[in-house]
Design an enzyme around this catalytic site. Sequence first.
Site, PDB file in Angstrom:
ATOM      1  N   GLU A 164      39.319  45.824  52.078  1.00  0.00           N
ATOM      2  CA  GLU A 164      40.078  44.707  52.672  1.00  0.00           C
ATOM      3  C   GLU A 164      41.560  45.006  52.896  1.00  0.00           C
ATOM      4  O   GLU A 164      42.432  44.249  52.471  1.00  0.00           O
ATOM      5  CB  GLU A 164      39.903  43.457  51.787  1.00  0.00           C
ATOM      6  CG  GLU A 164      38.447  43.059  51.630  1.00  0.00           C
ATOM      7  CD  GLU A 164      38.211  41.917  50.654  1.00  0.00           C
ATOM      8  OE1 GLU A 164      39.193  41.359  50.131  1.00  0.00           O
ATOM      9  OE2 GLU A 164      37.041  41.581  50.412  1.00  0.00           O
ATOM     10  N   GLU A 187      27.672  43.386  51.616  1.00  0.00           N
ATOM     11  CA  GLU A 187      27.792  42.151  50.815  1.00  0.00           C
ATOM     12  C   GLU A 187      27.119  40.976  51.540  1.00  0.00           C
ATOM     13  O   GLU A 187      27.699  39.901  51.695  1.00  0.00           O
ATOM     14  CB  GLU A 187      29.275  41.821  50.552  1.00  0.00           C
ATOM     15  CG  GLU A 187      30.042  42.953  49.901  1.00  0.00           C
ATOM     16  CD  GLU A 187      31.486  42.618  49.551  1.00  0.00           C
ATOM     17  OE1 GLU A 187      31.848  41.429  49.511  1.00  0.00           O
ATOM     18  OE2 GLU A 187      32.258  43.569  49.305  1.00  0.00           O
TER      19      GLU A 187
HETATM   20  O1  G3I Z   1      36.779  38.433  34.065  1.00  0.00           O
HETATM   21  C1  G3I Z   1      37.209  37.066  33.907  1.00  0.00           C
HETATM   22  C2  G3I Z   1      36.875  36.587  32.559  1.00  0.00           C
HETATM   23  O2  G3I Z   1      37.601  37.328  31.601  1.00  0.00           O
HETATM   24  C3  G3I Z   1      37.184  35.087  32.469  1.00  0.00           C
HETATM   25  O3  G3I Z   1      36.782  34.594  31.253  1.00  0.00           O
HETATM   26  C4  G3I Z   1      36.494  34.315  33.587  1.00  0.00           C
HETATM   27  C5  G3I Z   1      36.848  32.838  33.599  1.00  0.00           C
HETATM   28  O4  G3I Z   1      36.727  32.289  34.872  1.00  0.00           O
HETATM   29  O5  G3I Z   1      36.879  34.860  34.813  1.00  0.00           O
HETATM   30  C6  G3I Z   1      36.509  36.215  34.934  1.00  0.00           C
HETATM   31  O6  G3I Z   1      36.892  36.707  36.164  1.00  0.00           O
HETATM   32  C7  G3I Z   1      36.160  36.246  37.288  1.00  0.00           C
HETATM   33  C8  G3I Z   1      35.482  37.463  37.905  1.00  0.00           C
HETATM   34  O7  G3I Z   1      34.878  37.096  39.135  1.00  0.00           O
HETATM   35  C9  G3I Z   1      34.401  38.056  37.003  1.00  0.00           C
HETATM   36  O8  G3I Z   1      33.412  37.114  36.748  1.00  0.00           O
HETATM   37  C10 G3I Z   1      37.158  35.650  38.274  1.00  0.00           C
HETATM   38  O9  G3I Z   1      37.665  34.438  37.744  1.00  0.00           O
HETATM   39  C11 G3I Z   1      36.502  35.397  39.598  1.00  0.00           C
HETATM   40  O10 G3I Z   1      37.497  35.019  40.530  1.00  0.00           O
HETATM   41  C12 G3I Z   1      35.846  36.656  40.078  1.00  0.00           C
HETATM   42  O11 G3I Z   1      35.240  36.397  41.328  1.00  0.00           O
HETATM   43  C13 G3I Z   1      34.784  37.537  42.022  1.00  0.00           C
HETATM   44  C14 G3I Z   1      35.617  37.744  43.274  1.00  0.00           C
HETATM   45  O12 G3I Z   1      35.090  38.844  44.003  1.00  0.00           O
HETATM   46  C15 G3I Z   1      37.069  38.022  42.964  1.00  0.00           C
HETATM   47  O13 G3I Z   1      37.780  38.274  44.123  1.00  0.00           O
HETATM   48  C16 G3I Z   1      33.337  37.289  42.397  1.00  0.00           C
HETATM   49  O14 G3I Z   1      32.544  37.231  41.212  1.00  0.00           O
HETATM   50  C17 G3I Z   1      32.827  38.407  43.297  1.00  0.00           C
HETATM   51  O15 G3I Z   1      31.578  38.064  43.809  1.00  0.00           O
HETATM   52  C18 G3I Z   1      33.794  38.576  44.471  1.00  0.00           C
HETATM   53  O16 G3I Z   1      33.345  39.656  45.242  1.00  0.00           O
HETATM   54  C19 G3I Z   1      34.134  39.936  46.428  1.00  0.00           C
HETATM   55  C20 G3I Z   1      34.057  41.424  46.673  1.00  0.00           C
HETATM   56  O17 G3I Z   1      34.485  42.128  45.546  1.00  0.00           O
HETATM   57  C21 G3I Z   1      34.893  41.822  47.892  1.00  0.00           C
HETATM   58  N1  G3I Z   1      34.488  41.050  49.050  1.00  0.00           N
HETATM   59  C22 G3I Z   1      34.490  39.613  48.869  1.00  0.00           C
HETATM   60  C23 G3I Z   1      33.603  39.220  47.680  1.00  0.00           C
HETATM   61  C24 G3I Z   1      33.526  37.720  47.533  1.00  0.00           C
HETATM   62  O18 G3I Z   1      34.774  37.174  47.236  1.00  0.00           O
END
Ligand code: G3I
Length: 376
Positions: free
Chosen positions: A176, A286
């Site tokens: 990205e 994805e």
């Molecule tokens: O790791 C922390 C954890 O320590 C904490 O307790 C918890 C509480 O909410 O959050 C955890 O982090 C989360 C992380 O996923 C792991 O579960 C984040 O809040 C959350 O924002 C994060 O979301 C991910 C997102 O990328 C972040 O940008 C999604 O799961 C994941 O599906 C998404 O994937 C992205 C690709 O990498 C790139 N393309 C877009 C795609 C969708 O956004």
Amino acid sequence: MKRYCINLLPVMALLLLGLSCTSPEEIVPELDDPIEEDDNVEVAIPLKELFKDYFPIGAAVTPQQANLGTPHGQALREHFSSITAENVMKPDALQRVKGQYTWGNADQLVKFAKDNGMLVRGHCLTWHAQSPDWMFYDENGELLSKEVALAQLEEHITAVVSRYKGDVYAWDVVNEAMFDWDPEGVIEYREDSPWYQMIGETYIDSAFVYAHRADPDAKLFYNDYNSIFSWKRHKIYNMVKRLKDNGIPIHGIGLQGHWNVNTSESDIRTTLDLFRTLDVEIQITELDVPVYLSGDEPGAVEYNSTFSFRQKAAYSMIFQVLLDYSDLITNVTFWGIGDDHTWLDRPDRKAFPFLFDEDLKPKPVYFEVQKLVQNQ
Ligand code: G3I
């Protein structure tokens, strides 16, 4: 008793999709009609069998899912030939504290894949998000110098790619990096990225060089979303062309495939035609197709016939295109397994974006895709 009516929103979607509304099959069920149970009487052919002549079929997974003691692990083994870590190979997961690598979760995914004969796509090495602050800022909160930033990037990429050399066959090296909403096409790169601010666009070149040095056999990808829109596809084309012209080792473009039920077929085909001229592989990295026509449509928490109808049309279109371009496309990966776990869900609005339902059972749209492949 089954009730049918002509519901305006789906009809508009049909018009948008360029379909006519003449045959009885195309009569649209009402929004809250339950799914007909007998849609599911067919026997599901495992996805990896269904697509074996075309491309590996993958899913993004969590470490909890990559376990044969769970329904998710069983579904992965039955249906998928490739996995991607949804989060645990990102920079903040592997090296949240500078110099302290936390390999456990990523190692577990790689072992699961090896034990079950699956490929692993690595996601991702260089991104402005989900990266620890120390990669960007010094102790005073100032952006790092170009030299320090590049040295740290090289160290991170070398450590990660070396550890999984021979196990991860394809890496999303840069994720990205292009500016998103810019129909005029004036701003090429995402200038709010600390990587861009510290180094300029050549951080992309460097990341590919570092990854190639660490594993010369790995396939190296640039990965992005909204890539099929005209203003963004040209930016990606120009950037990848620049890399190739400069002899930078890049082997493919990842189209994330966060599409929807009214994604344009011609946008996908035009993009694939354009990227083909770059002589790179394409992977759909994805894929997910939520059921709503727009962000304004009221959300629902139950799947229904209208959603199913829309998804059948959308997934049939998408997979027909992917099959048509299967000489170019070398992996198709969903960004999840079943509708129980997706980044798209909100409490009042479930996205239902996959071929498997919340219990990991094949949905009617699964059988529609199966029929499509069998009829090739
Ligand atoms: O790791 C922390 C954890 O320590 C904490 O307790 C918890 C509480 O909410 O959050 C955890 O982090 C989360 C992380 O996923 C792991 O579960 C984040 O809040 C959350 O924002 C994060 O979301 C991910 C997102 O990328 C972040 O940008 C999604 O799961 C994941 O599906 C998404 O994937 C992205 C690709 O990498 C790139 N393309 C877009 C795609 C969708 O956004």
